[in-house]
Design an enzyme around this catalytic site. Structure first.
Site, PDB file in Angstrom:
ATOM      1  N   LYS A  83       0.826  -1.205   0.000  1.00 45.83           N
ATOM      2  CA  LYS A  83       0.000   0.000   0.000  1.00 45.83           C
ATOM      3  C   LYS A  83       0.859   1.253   0.000  1.00 45.83           C
ATOM      4  CE  LYS A  83      -2.139   1.416   3.727  1.00 45.83           C
ATOM      5  NZ  LYS A  83      -3.064   1.511   4.868  1.00 45.83           N
ATOM      6  N   ASP A  98      -6.659   1.203   1.066  1.00 46.59           N
ATOM      7  CA  ASP A  98      -6.726   1.374   2.516  1.00 46.59           C
ATOM      8  C   ASP A  98      -8.138   1.024   2.979  1.00 46.59           C
ATOM      9  OD1 ASP A  98      -8.285   3.481   1.668  1.00 46.59           O
ATOM     10  OD2 ASP A  98      -7.278   4.983   2.914  1.00 46.59           O
TER      11      ASP A  98
END
Length: 230
Positions: free
Chosen positions: A140, A158
């Site tokens: 991420k 997220d």
């Protein structure tokens, strides 16, 4: 990318095949998000690709607002890997002590800075594998840096993107990786660069976890969430 898929003119080859109705709906979702915010921006404070990388590492399990309270003073002292290593773990830890997990994060920030110097001449690498090899950097974080710093059409899933993608839905998945792959497969190419920010901001300010503000949502008619409010 190579030429267009004649069966679905909005998708390049290799994109997931979806029905014409679903493709039109997804097109409308991103057209509306684009119209409401043509140039979406991330909310983390940074100066250059290196400070962006550090800020994203610090934002793990913390809010952007909380990180932004600590980083201006830190980056005033250290905006390069060399300066961060010279600052040292103790002083970095003191500078970020208001951020959750600050001890581990200070250690990772100094360690990744040292590796940037040793492996990459002090520059932030432009590929995911090299970024993920750095301490404190996961997929991420790497995707955020590649997207914001280098303009690559990556999607960093997220909690906000995970929720919005499953709730609308756009691409359903039980894991962030599954949602990331699903989104990349169905989002029209022209929207991929900014899709990450549109979905995060939509989840953060409109499609909230507990009380989505459906009355302000530009996607209301396109949303299939069974619990959406009038």
């Amino acid at each position: 990318m190579a030429g267009r898929n004649s069966a679905n003119p909005r998708k390049p080859p290799g994109k997931k095949r979806v029905s014409a109705a679903d493709a039109a709906r997804i097109e409308q979702i991103f057209a509306r998000l684009a119209a409401s915010n043509p140039e979406p921006k991330g909310e983390l404070f940074y100066i250059n690709p290196y400070t962006l990388l550090v800020a994203v590492v610090l934002s793990a399990q913390a809010t952007d607002a909380g990180v932004n309270k600590a980083t201006p003073a830190l980056f005033a002292q250290a905006d390069t890997p060399e300066k961060m290593v010279a600052l040292g773990e103790d002083r970095v830890r003191e500078a970020i002590k208001t951020i959750g997990l600050f001890r581990t994060k200070a250690k990772n920030v100094v360690a990744l800075s040292q590796l940037l110097i040793e492996r990459h001449g002090g520059e932030v690498p432009r590929n995911r594998e090299a970024l993920i090899a750095l301490p404190g950097v996961g997929r991420k974080t790497a995707n955020v840096v590649l997207n914001i710093a280098f303009g690559q059409p990556t999607i960093a899933v997220d909690t906000h993107i995970f929720r919005v993608s499953n709730r609308l839905p756009i691409a359903k998945g039980k894991t962030p990786d599954a949602v990331e792959k699903g989104l990349e497969a169905v989002i029209p190419e022209k929207y991929l660069l900014h899709a990450h920010h549109w979905l995060i901001l939509h989840g953060r300010y409109i499609c909230k976890a507990r009380k989505p503000e459906c009355g302000r949502c530009v996607l209301y008619e396109l949303c299939r969430f069974k619990d959406k409010t009038a």
